[in-house]
Design a protein around this motif. Structure first.
Motif, short mmCIF file in Angstrom:
data_model
loop_
_atom_site.label_atom_id
_atom_site.label_comp_id
_atom_site.label_asym_id
_atom_site.label_seq_id
_atom_site.Cartn_x
_atom_site.Cartn_y
_atom_site.Cartn_z
N TRP A 2 0.95 -76.30 -10.49
CA TRP A 2 0.83 -75.41 -9.34
C TRP A 2 1.17 -76.23 -8.10
N THR A 4 2.11 -76.13 -3.56
CA THR A 4 2.29 -75.47 -2.28
C THR A 4 2.71 -76.53 -1.27
N GLU A 104 0.66 -80.88 -5.18
CA GLU A 104 0.95 -80.48 -6.56
C GLU A 104 -0.31 -80.70 -7.38
N ASP A 106 -1.56 -80.70 -11.26
CA ASP A 106 -1.02 -80.74 -12.62
C ASP A 106 -2.15 -81.04 -13.60
N ASP A 111 -2.53 -74.30 -14.14
CA ASP A 111 -2.07 -72.94 -13.89
C ASP A 111 -3.24 -71.98 -13.65
N GLN A 112 -4.40 -72.28 -14.21
CA GLN A 112 -5.57 -71.44 -14.01
C GLN A 112 -6.34 -71.85 -12.75
N GLY A 114 -5.25 -74.01 -10.20
CA GLY A 114 -4.43 -74.19 -9.00
C GLY A 114 -4.46 -73.03 -8.03
N PRO A 115 -4.29 -71.77 -8.48
CA PRO A 115 -4.26 -70.65 -7.54
C PRO A 115 -5.55 -70.48 -6.73
N GLY A 118 -6.01 -74.75 -5.02
CA GLY A 118 -4.92 -75.17 -4.15
C GLY A 118 -5.01 -74.63 -2.74
#
Length: 145
Positions: A2, A4, A104, A106, A111-112, A114-115, A118
């Motif tokens: 993920w 930004t 970043e 990792d 993926d779960q 990070g949103p 982040g």
């Protein structure tokens, strides 16, 4: 993974922005709102630093990329995740510099996680760049951040 990023352009030369970035990561607070950094060795790849964000616990990070006056990056690892923070400086014509601050995340759960994590981490990127630019302008006019 993920990721930004936030970019902004300052009306100051890359060397002054770099000096302010180096100062911050070497322990010089740029403002009362700045995170606190403590360098545990030279300002160089491989050196660890302690980072204390405002109102949060201290964590350790390692400088993983350093190309003066273009790129600074450090990496933090915890709970199976790797957080990479990178500042990239790009000249934008005489007396102007674009800085891109990228995060970043990792790892197996990136993926779960990070949103949610982040944006919590990166919400202050615009303010952080404003502080960096203010310090760079001071550096350019007085020789000190």
């Amino acid at each position: 993974m993920w990721a930004t990023e936030h970019s902004a352009v300052a009306d100051v030369e890359p060397q002054a922005v770099w000096a302010a970035l180096r100062d911050l990561h070497s322990g010089v607070k740029l403002s009362e709102r700045s995170d606190t950094f403590e360098l545990h060795g030279p300002f160089a790849v491989g050196t660890e630093l302690s980072v204390t964000p405002q109102g949060q616990d201290t964590f350790r990070s390692t400088i993983v990329e350093l190309t003066e006056p273009q790129v600074y990056a450090d990496r933090t690892t915890f709970n199976g995740l790797t957080l990479l923070f990178r500042h990239t400086l790009t000249p934008e014509g005489p007396g102007r510099t674009r800085v891109t601050h990228r995060l970043e995340i990792d790892g197996a759960e990136a993926d779960q996680v990070g949103p949610e994590m982040g944006p919590q981490i990166s919400t202050d990127f615009p303010d952080t760049l404003d502080e960096l630019f203010d310090a760079a302008r001071r550096q350019a006019t007085t020789g000190a951040a």
